[in-house]
Motif scaffolding. Sequence first.
Motif, PDB file in Angstrom:
ATOM      1  N   GLY A 640       0.815  -1.210   0.000  1.00 43.75           N
ATOM      2  CA  GLY A 640       0.000   0.000   0.000  1.00 43.75           C
ATOM      3  C   GLY A 640       0.844   1.253   0.000  1.00 43.75           C
ATOM      4  N   MET A 641       1.941   1.250   0.777  1.00 38.11           N
ATOM      5  CA  MET A 641       2.820   2.418   0.791  1.00 38.11           C
ATOM      6  C   MET A 641       3.572   2.566  -0.526  1.00 38.11           C
ATOM      7  SD  MET A 641       4.309   2.706   4.687  1.00 38.11           S
ATOM      8  CE  MET A 641       4.602   0.976   4.991  1.00 38.11           C
ATOM      9  N   ARG A 642       3.922   1.437  -1.156  1.00 34.93           N
ATOM     10  CA  ARG A 642       4.595   1.520  -2.462  1.00 34.93           C
ATOM     11  C   ARG A 642       3.649   2.129  -3.502  1.00 34.93           C
ATOM     12  NH1 ARG A 642       8.416  -1.196  -5.832  1.00 34.93           N
ATOM     13  NH2 ARG A 642       8.316  -0.042  -7.800  1.00 34.93           N
ATOM     14  N   ILE A 643       2.390   1.707  -3.498  1.00 35.09           N
ATOM     15  CA  ILE A 643       1.409   2.258  -4.434  1.00 35.09           C
ATOM     16  C   ILE A 643       1.226   3.750  -4.192  1.00 35.09           C
ATOM     17  CG2 ILE A 643      -1.016   2.177  -5.131  1.00 35.09           C
ATOM     18  CD1 ILE A 643      -0.952  -0.830  -4.384  1.00 35.09           C
ATOM     19  N   LYS A 644       1.162   4.140  -2.926  1.00 34.18           N
ATOM     20  CA  LYS A 644       0.962   5.549  -2.594  1.00 34.18           C
ATOM     21  C   LYS A 644       2.169   6.386  -2.982  1.00 34.18           C
ATOM     22  CE  LYS A 644      -0.896   8.458   1.060  1.00 34.18           C
ATOM     23  NZ  LYS A 644      -1.524   8.464   2.401  1.00 34.18           N
ATOM     24  N   GLN A 645       3.356   5.854  -2.761  1.00 37.71           N
ATOM     25  CA  GLN A 645       4.538   6.618  -3.143  1.00 37.71           C
ATOM     26  C   GLN A 645       4.608   6.800  -4.656  1.00 37.71           C
ATOM     27  OE1 GLN A 645       8.486   4.891  -3.217  1.00 37.71           O
ATOM     28  NE2 GLN A 645       9.258   6.546  -1.928  1.00 37.71           N
TER      29      GLN A 645
END
Length: 856
Positions: A640-645
């Motif tokens: 989820g954090m990779r997608i957001k970044q």
Amino acid sequence: MPWRVGRDLRQLSQAAHRVLERVHIPHHSLCVIAQPLHSTRRVLWPPAVAFKLKHSHAPTVENASHLRENQVPQEPGVPLSQAGLRTDGSQEGADGSDLEPLAPSAEVLSALSGLFAQHPTRCTVADLRSSRTQYIVPVLRHPHHGPGLVLYLLESRGLDLALWTLKLASEVGQKFPATFYGQLAAWLTTRKRWRDVLRVTLFARKSLGHTTTSLLNWRLQALMEIPRYVSVGEALALFEKEGVTPSRLTYHLLVSMHLRNCDLPSALAAIGAMESAGIPVTSKTTAVVMLNYRSLGLTPSIKAQALDVLRTTSNDQVATAVLNGLVQLMLDAGDMHGVVAILSSLMQAPEDPSSAPGADSIPEDGASNDKIDPALTPSTFLPHRRNVANVATYNILLEYLANQGDLSHAVRVLQEMRAAEILPNSRTAAALARLYFATGHANDALHLVAGTLVNFPAAVSVLPHLGYTASIPPEQPIPPPTPPTIEIFNSLLLGALKDRGLEGLYAVLSMMQVAEVEADATTLTILLSYKHRREFASPRELIKIVRLLMSSGVTPTMQHLHILLSSLLRQEREGTRARGWHVYPSATSDSVAEQPACTAYSHPTAGITFHTRRKHSNLLRPVVQSLTDRGVQSDRVTFGMRIKQDGVVKHDMEAAIQAFRAMVDSGLQPNIYHYAALIEGYVEAGDMEAATNTLRTARAAGLQPNVTVYTIIIFGYARLARPGQAIKAFRDMVAQGIRPDVPAIDALVSAFFRAKAYGMARRVLLRLWPQIAPLEDNLLEAPLRELAVTFRQLHVDNEDIRERLTSEEKCALRSTIRKIAKRWTDVTYKGLKARRMGSASHVVTRTPKYTKPLGG
């Protein structure tokens, strides 16, 4: 203020060291204990003193990387031994109940201690003779006294002296069988001393000259719990090297290990290897999968398999494990109605409603008789025909309701427990303490904790420093006392940090020291989350805390990495985030990206790298390296954090979509946070059509959008100065029963501000203000800037729990939105008419009282 930051770091580090320096167990597992569901009506513990309930609350769901203030992070999976599934009909799961510690005489104990001090590595028969302590030889050789002495030393003096005594007993002729070492490992397992289990199995191999399937299985389980993940081929090669045959339990442990590690291909490979070895897949295999599938998320196929097992199996232990695993997965997805439907289709309700467990429970002390939502009535979703629900079933429900802040229905679940004669345990107490803290009943939570500390008066004496008033009786149900556990203290720590800050931290740590309860990885996660969310600690400060504790023997976990990555991501995003209502975020990033060391999605960081943060990357490297060396893979949170970044910070939606697809291809099921990250990326790109299509896709997948998702959509329309579309999105949110919070209302007001309809912006803010807090009279004539600043400050007091709208509130709020929409339509129409007549619109572009950019 560098000196203040340094002071807080030193204070937190010193406080953490007081307890965390002894931490060796990073795993906090759920407890599932099979017990039958009875139907008698004897009350086991007294009801609430006063059944006066406040409105139920539901939390505002935030980013998946954040720990909610009222939520204790939990590791996925349940130990098979605690689920009643470890034995598989063999003697491998012996719990060591036939072992009893036997205290030696003071003379023998003194002699052993003296020899251990003189010969700490190895003591021989010659050393015994020279020290004239041959009188301990009969004790060591005795078939019962020898093992009992070892267990006594293990309990009272630690494993070092116990293993040393084992070696000495072997020197004088004591022959410990392999089953003794297995029982010793089982005893250590019940206390979650996994590293000591590894030491025992290694010593058994050296002492016996060979090993057994049982001992290798204990070793495999200890590696899983540390955690240190080994591949299927590596594990089976070890069995082959030792000349022993893997059992069904071996393959089940491998399946559990890789499911916890979010490694679906390896778990499937373990099942394939089991079938190739001639061991068929049974209902127990399905139960093992259900107990450990939480990290991946519920899928239709897993749900179908679970239902099939529940319909066909005659093993109550298997049915209980499958039921609890399925209920947990569905509640993780927020599907309470699905839980009702599943259990209703499996269990036939009694013909007479009055015969249902808890049907004789009536409101007390004048409580309301309002009709309860049947989806949340425990008597409708607890089985009646089969004894498959146990205390863990109720605990799962209570933990879900605690996270939702739903006090009224949690009390009814407790009434069902009493009616079903299900005794609460420490996990029940931990869930209730978290619930009472979250819903404003802190004294009741402290009453509950005080009950667990009745044998530790020194710890109880610390409770008044947290606000405990013993003279005020509890208003909510208090279950019978249970022994203090780390789960209860973690719930206490959450509430104490929220109410008292670092002062509460010191009090809880001192109580844990008195009660001799060791902290675990969850404790450290709570501390890091507090520093991250409440004190806005810098990434450098958080990383240094983890590094400092690693030097004391603490093993970093993925939960710790989540907080560190979230802090770095928040700092990186500060340069691209919009400030105020006038400022637009830049479309591109000016910083130069550092080349990633590893872009593989399976890496613990999911390939996340940070711009111009080389110093932070260097600090973080030992933490990531520790996880990598133990074979830990990325999970849904890091994805989820990779997608957001990729989508929000780097403005690369193609990379964000690629990461989303890679996550799905690896077997991880996306939740609303992953869709929210995609939606926010499209909003940043100004593509509102793609954002709304993604929202519809999430809803079609059975996911319920939360207030955060709708706020992102509303803000997207606000950036484009489209108040009409923003009103429509806000109205859709209210229609779903979602109560708006401060950011949602602020985003709607900003839509009018961006459209230069300053009068409408002020009017909307004043109309919706009562949804958050009462509007003070002195603010009625305040300028827009003052109103906005004051309103945003209310978010601190309302961010933790937001209950869903009642039917009456929903109708009233929808009526307000209709009036706002009609007013805006009239304003727009008048503006267009004025422009057609050739005059400037005095309605839409009226000069506000204060038009400078508002602070974010």
